[in-house]
Scaffold this active site. Structure first.
Site, PDB file in Angstrom:
ATOM      1  CE  LYS A 179      -2.986   0.511   3.548  1.00  0.00           C
ATOM      2  NZ  LYS A 179      -2.886   1.787   4.286  1.00  0.00           N
ATOM      3  NE  ARG A 217       6.145   6.622   0.844  1.00  0.00           N
ATOM      4  CZ  ARG A 217       5.263   6.419   1.830  1.00  0.00           C
ATOM      5  NH1 ARG A 217       4.185   5.675   1.603  1.00  0.00           N
ATOM      6  NH2 ARG A 217       5.443   6.929   3.036  1.00  0.00           N
ATOM      7  N   GLY A 248      -5.265   7.788   5.422  1.00  0.00           N
ATOM      8  CA  GLY A 248      -4.416   8.772   6.105  1.00  0.00           C
ATOM      9  C   GLY A 248      -3.151   9.062   5.314  1.00  0.00           C
ATOM     10  CB  SER A 270       4.853   9.961  11.615  1.00  0.00           C
ATOM     11  OG  SER A 270       4.021  10.029  10.471  1.00  0.00           O
ATOM     12  CD  GLN A 303       0.350   8.195   7.318  1.00  0.00           C
ATOM     13  OE1 GLN A 303      -0.202   9.019   8.042  1.00  0.00           O
ATOM     14  NE2 GLN A 303      -0.230   7.069   6.957  1.00  0.00           N
ATOM     15  CG  ASP A 317       0.550  -0.011   9.287  1.00  0.00           C
ATOM     16  OD1 ASP A 317       0.145   0.826  10.119  1.00  0.00           O
ATOM     17  OD2 ASP A 317       0.981   0.317   8.165  1.00  0.00           O
ATOM     18  NE  ARG A 345      -5.295  -0.350  12.880  1.00  0.00           N
ATOM     19  CZ  ARG A 345      -4.616  -0.170  11.752  1.00  0.00           C
ATOM     20  NH1 ARG A 345      -3.299  -0.115  11.764  1.00  0.00           N
ATOM     21  NH2 ARG A 345      -5.248  -0.068  10.599  1.00  0.00           N
ATOM     22  NE  ARG A 368      -2.785  -2.131   8.284  1.00  0.00           N
ATOM     23  CZ  ARG A 368      -2.457  -2.453   7.025  1.00  0.00           C
ATOM     24  NH1 ARG A 368      -2.578  -3.704   6.603  1.00  0.00           N
ATOM     25  NH2 ARG A 368      -2.011  -1.544   6.186  1.00  0.00           N
TER      26      ARG A 368
HETATM   27  C1  S3P Z   1       2.511   4.807   6.246  1.00  0.00           C
HETATM   28  C2  S3P Z   1       3.048   5.160   7.463  1.00  0.00           C
HETATM   29  C3  S3P Z   1       2.506   4.696   8.751  1.00  0.00           C
HETATM   30  C4  S3P Z   1       1.565   3.513   8.571  1.00  0.00           C
HETATM   31  C5  S3P Z   1       0.604   3.716   7.445  1.00  0.00           C
HETATM   32  C6  S3P Z   1       1.348   3.902   6.136  1.00  0.00           C
HETATM   33  C7  S3P Z   1       3.113   5.332   5.019  1.00  0.00           C
HETATM   34  O1  S3P Z   1       1.789   5.746   9.349  1.00  0.00           O
HETATM   35  O2  S3P Z   1       0.854   3.276   9.762  1.00  0.00           O
HETATM   36  O3  S3P Z   1      -0.255   2.603   7.319  1.00  0.00           O
HETATM   37  O4  S3P Z   1       2.809   4.826   3.916  1.00  0.00           O
HETATM   38  O5  S3P Z   1       3.934   6.267   5.119  1.00  0.00           O
HETATM   39  P1  S3P Z   1       2.514   6.833  10.308  1.00  0.00           P
HETATM   40  O6  S3P Z   1       3.412   7.632   9.480  1.00  0.00           O
HETATM   41  O7  S3P Z   1       1.367   7.629  10.879  1.00  0.00           O
HETATM   42  O8  S3P Z   1       3.214   6.036  11.356  1.00  0.00           O
END
Ligand code: S3P
Length: 439
Positions: free
Chosen positions: A26, A31, A99, A172, A174, A320, A351, A393
């Site tokens: 994913k 990306r 997210g 993080s 993200q 995750d 979770r 999940r």
């Molecule tokens: C992800 C980063 C993680 C992960 C999410 C995917 C990503 O989140 O939990 O499912 O693709 O960068 P966080 O950056 O909030 O930890």
């Protein structure tokens, strides 16, 4: 499909046997669309995850004027428009449950000459966005959210961004990725320091698209004003989806499963490390590299598991996979303790609470803590009705619990499994899980 009424019924017992390729990663699929869109030239993506989350990213870039062809299952061609070729969407961009899509897009759209609005579903609309809007504001972006810091996000655009040197308060990927994406548009250098290693797909893919990224320990930097060149991306199978089967085969006597072509990026393999510490029997076969990402086949056989104290440094590397790991803990001898995992409370659901409630419903003792959980392994547990809270999940984790349950498990609100694992019921049935789905 009615999200609230889709339910899984899982028959007790059974074993997982055979071989299986779970859908594409994913994180890497999101990306590949984003970088492909912002690159010059074409990018062909194979192994793309045709799940709702990544399809939301794909639709978002189409709305921003990028031509993206779907050539077949998991196969797309992105006609890159270059860093400055996006055009305004005609209305709000709906990122559904994702997210990752919202936080990374906030970074991209902060750098545009036009305004955008990002919206999401009920779960995404509750998730914290200040973690990206605050550092993006330091770069000069203007982004409005609700007073609680949640979506919708209104990104004004048309600002001149400047690079910052940012120490992330939480681990993080993200946030790191959003800032690096904004950094492509910023004057000067953008650096992000992470408190613990997080997935590095953004850095790897930037390098693959010919963009210079410098890493010095926990700090990663890039200079704005460069260009990305498109190419081919082969997406490995998602270790986060494979994790359910690693756990399922580990807990079900008689199981032996080969999971093919799984991404084993070291920033993602915490689940293997944690399961091995619990005495799982997992072999990594024929490690190889594809599109700058390490890949291997994983063989997993049933093994009696042992409860452990999960080392905190492994938490971001398995972030995750905890719903699945909690089911492993429920089937292990003794106690498993998780700490340092408060981030689990702000995922697609809380979770920690959702898993504790589900474990209690099937008779497993689980004690909730502010940043973790304590689970008492049980020799046997019953069935029951589990609420997934619309979290893919949670639903898949409890589907695997059926392998060791003494009675049927019903899981409600399962439609969001499609966000990360389209075809889960068929794939799981094909290797021996007694699962059915109904509306
Ligand atoms: C992800 C980063 C993680 C992960 C999410 C995917 C990503 O989140 O939990 O499912 O693709 O960068 P966080 O950056 O909030 O930890």
């Amino acid at each position: 499909m009615n999200a609230l009424t889709q339910r899984y019924t899982v028959m007790p017992g059974g074993a997982l046997k055979g071989r299986l390729r779970v859908p594409g990663d994913k994180s890497i699929s999101h990306r590949a669309i984003m970088f492909g869109a912002l690159a010059e030239g074409e990018t062909e993506v194979e192994g793309f995850l045709d799940g709702a989350d990544c399809l939301a990213t794909l639709a978002a870039f189409r709305a921003l004027g990028v031509q993206i062809e779907t050539l077949g299952a998991g196969h797309v061609r992105v006609h890159g428009v270059g860093l400055h070729g996006l055009t305004p969407a005609s209305g709000p961009i709906d990122l559904g449950n994702s997210g990752t899509a919202m936080r990374l897009m906030a970074g991209v759209l902060a750098g545009q000459a036009f305004a955008s609005t990002l919206v999401g579903d009920a779960s995404l609309s509750r998730r914290p966005m200040r973690r990206v809007t605050a550092p993006l504001a330091q770069m000069g972006a203007r982004i409005d959210a609700t007073p609680e810091g949640t979506p919708p996000l209104r990104i004004h655009g048309a600002e001149t961004l400047r690079g910052i040197d940012y120490e992330m308060p939480m681990a993080s990927a993200q946030v790191k990725s959003a800032l690096l994406l904004a950094g492509l548009y910023a004057q000067g250098k953008t650096c992000v320091t992470e408190p613990a290693p997080t997935r590095d797909h953004t850095e790897r893919m930037l390098a693959g698209f010919g963009y210079r990224v410098a890493r010095d320990g926990a700090r990663v930097c890039l200079n704005g004003g460069g260009r990305l060149s498109g190419g081919k991306v082969v997406v490995p199978a998602d270790i986060s989806s494979a994790a359910f089967f690693l756990v399922g085969a580990s807990i079900a006597p008689g199981s032996e499963l080969l999971l093919e072509h799984v991404g084993i990026n070291p920033t993602r393999t915490g689940v293997i490390e944690i399961l091995r510490r619990m005495r799982a029997d997992i072999d990594v076969i024929e490690p190889r590299e594809m599109s700058g990402e390490p890949v291997a086949d994983l063989r997993v056989r049933y093994a009696p598991l042992q409860g452990i104290d999960i080392p905190e440094d492994l938490v971001p590397l398995a972030i995750d996979e905890f719903p699945a790991l909690f089911i492993a803990a429920a089937c292990a001898q003794g106690t498993t303790r998780l700490t340092g995992a408060a981030e689990l409370r702000v995922k697609e659901s809380d979770r920690i609470q959702a898993m504790a409630d589900g474990l209690s419903a099937i008779g497993v003792a689980a004690e909730v803590q502010s940043d973790g959980i304590v689970i008492q392994g049980a020799d046997a547990f019953g069935g029951g009705v589990i609420h997934s809270h619309g979290d893919h999940r949670i639903a898949m984790a409890f589907a695997m619990a059926g392998l060791r349950a003494e009675k049927q498990i019903e899981i409600v609100d399962c439609a969001n499994v499609d966000t990360s694992f389209p075809g889960f019921v068929d794939k799981a049935s094909a290797v021996g899980l007694g699962i059915g789905s109904s509306l």
